[in-house]
Design an enzyme around this catalytic site. Structure first.
Site, short mmCIF file in Angstrom:
data_model
loop_
_atom_site.label_atom_id
_atom_site.label_comp_id
_atom_site.label_asym_id
_atom_site.label_seq_id
_atom_site.Cartn_x
_atom_site.Cartn_y
_atom_site.Cartn_z
N LYS A 10 0.82 -1.22 0.00
CA LYS A 10 0.00 0.00 0.00
C LYS A 10 0.86 1.28 0.00
O LYS A 10 2.06 1.22 0.27
CB LYS A 10 -0.94 -0.06 1.21
CG LYS A 10 -1.95 -1.23 1.13
CD LYS A 10 -2.93 -1.20 2.30
CE LYS A 10 -3.96 -2.32 2.18
NZ LYS A 10 -4.96 -2.27 3.29
N TYR A 50 -12.33 -1.87 -3.84
CA TYR A 50 -12.86 -2.06 -2.49
C TYR A 50 -14.38 -1.96 -2.43
O TYR A 50 -14.94 -1.68 -1.37
CB TYR A 50 -12.22 -1.06 -1.52
CG TYR A 50 -10.83 -1.47 -1.04
CD1 TYR A 50 -10.66 -2.63 -0.27
CD2 TYR A 50 -9.70 -0.72 -1.33
CE1 TYR A 50 -9.40 -3.02 0.18
CE2 TYR A 50 -8.44 -1.10 -0.88
CZ TYR A 50 -8.30 -2.25 -0.12
OH TYR A 50 -7.06 -2.63 0.33
N ASN A 113 -2.17 -0.05 6.85
CA ASN A 113 -1.59 -1.28 7.39
C ASN A 113 -0.65 -1.99 6.42
O ASN A 113 -0.49 -3.20 6.49
CB ASN A 113 -2.71 -2.19 7.90
CG ASN A 113 -3.73 -2.51 6.82
OD1 ASN A 113 -3.56 -2.14 5.66
ND2 ASN A 113 -4.78 -3.21 7.18
N HIS A 116 -2.10 -5.50 1.40
CA HIS A 116 -3.38 -6.18 1.15
C HIS A 116 -3.07 -7.60 0.70
O HIS A 116 -2.08 -7.83 0.01
CB HIS A 116 -4.16 -5.47 0.03
CG HIS A 116 -5.31 -6.29 -0.49
ND1 HIS A 116 -6.54 -6.26 0.09
CD2 HIS A 116 -5.37 -7.20 -1.51
CE1 HIS A 116 -7.34 -7.13 -0.56
NE2 HIS A 116 -6.65 -7.70 -1.52
N GLU A 127 -9.57 -10.53 -7.87
CA GLU A 127 -8.58 -9.46 -7.64
C GLU A 127 -7.42 -9.55 -8.63
O GLU A 127 -6.89 -8.53 -9.07
CB GLU A 127 -8.07 -9.52 -6.20
CG GLU A 127 -9.15 -9.12 -5.19
CD GLU A 127 -8.69 -9.24 -3.74
OE1 GLU A 127 -7.56 -9.70 -3.49
OE2 GLU A 127 -9.48 -8.86 -2.85
P1 IDP Z 1 -7.98 -7.04 5.44
O1 IDP Z 1 -7.17 -6.07 4.62
O2 IDP Z 1 -7.19 -7.56 6.61
O3 IDP Z 1 -8.60 -8.14 4.62
P2 IDP Z 1 -10.62 -5.82 5.53
O4 IDP Z 1 -11.59 -5.96 6.66
O5 IDP Z 1 -10.90 -6.54 4.25
O6 IDP Z 1 -9.17 -6.20 6.11
O7 IDP Z 1 -10.50 -4.27 5.24
C1 IDP Z 1 -9.89 -3.79 4.07
C2 IDP Z 1 -8.99 -2.62 4.42
O8 IDP Z 1 -9.79 -1.56 4.93
C3 IDP Z 1 -7.97 -2.88 5.55
O9 IDP Z 1 -6.80 -3.54 5.11
C4 IDP Z 1 -7.70 -1.49 6.04
O10 IDP Z 1 -6.81 -0.78 5.17
C5 IDP Z 1 -9.09 -0.86 5.95
N1 IDP Z 1 -9.84 -0.99 7.21
C6 IDP Z 1 -10.38 -2.11 7.74
N2 IDP Z 1 -10.99 -1.87 8.91
C7 IDP Z 1 -10.82 -0.55 9.14
C8 IDP Z 1 -11.24 0.33 10.20
O11 IDP Z 1 -11.87 -0.07 11.18
N3 IDP Z 1 -10.87 1.64 10.07
C9 IDP Z 1 -10.16 2.12 9.00
N4 IDP Z 1 -9.76 1.34 7.98
C10 IDP Z 1 -10.07 0.02 8.05
MG MG Z 2 -10.03 -8.04 3.10
#
Ligand code: IDP
Ligand code: MG
Length: 140
Positions: A10, A50, A113, A116, A127
């Protein structure tokens, strides 16, 4: 079973010069990089990628973040590649990710984070097609 999964480094991690470190972890885990490119997503592309999260409160912020700078998208191939990649990534929230995982070491917060990774065979397939044409993927 040999699988393919989509990985994204990212914008925050690309900006901090972590492409090499992160890909090194993937290769060390036995995942082969069979396709890769640097992209700068438009808001439209980030929203489409997304789309599954469009009702979530963080959707606007997430898509804005994902087009804030270049990303490195890659296809990783190997035994149980989908779950293996999720394992080395760590939990979504870096604060809750296990020690030694990519997100624990380099994620800034639950949104920024670092990486992805596809979460299931069907999403991996969708994807990969989202970013790569078949002739851009090179199994070896
Ligand atoms: P993942 O990336 O671990 O699969 P997902 O729930 O699919 O997690 O969420 C996609 C992306 O959305 C996350 O990687 C993160 O960048 C963002 N995200 C997820 N939950 C939150 C949140 O509670 N606050 C802000 N951003 C979030
Ligand atoms: Mg996800």
């Amino acid at each position: 079973m040999i699988e393919r999964t989509l990985s994204i480094i990212k914008p925050d991690a690309v900006a901090r010069g972590l492409i090499g470190e992160i890909l090194k972890r993937c290769e060390a885990a036995g995942l082969k990089i069979v396709a890769a490119k640097l992209l700068h997503l438009s808001a439209e592309q980030a929203g489409a990628f997304y789309a599954v999260h469009k009702e979530r409160p963080f959707f606007a912020s997430l898509t804005e973040y994902m087009c804030s700078g270049p990303i490195l998208v890659s296809v990783l191939e190997g035994e149980a590649a989908i779950s293996k990649n999720r394992e080395i990534m760590g939990a979504t929230d870096p604060a809750k990710a296990a020690p030694g995982t990519i997100r624990r070491d380099w994620g800034k917060d639950v949104e920024k984070n670092a990486v992805h990774g596809s979460d299931a065979p069907q999403t991996a397939q969708w994807e990969i097609v989202f970013f790569f044409k078949p002739d851009e993927i090179h199994s070896r």
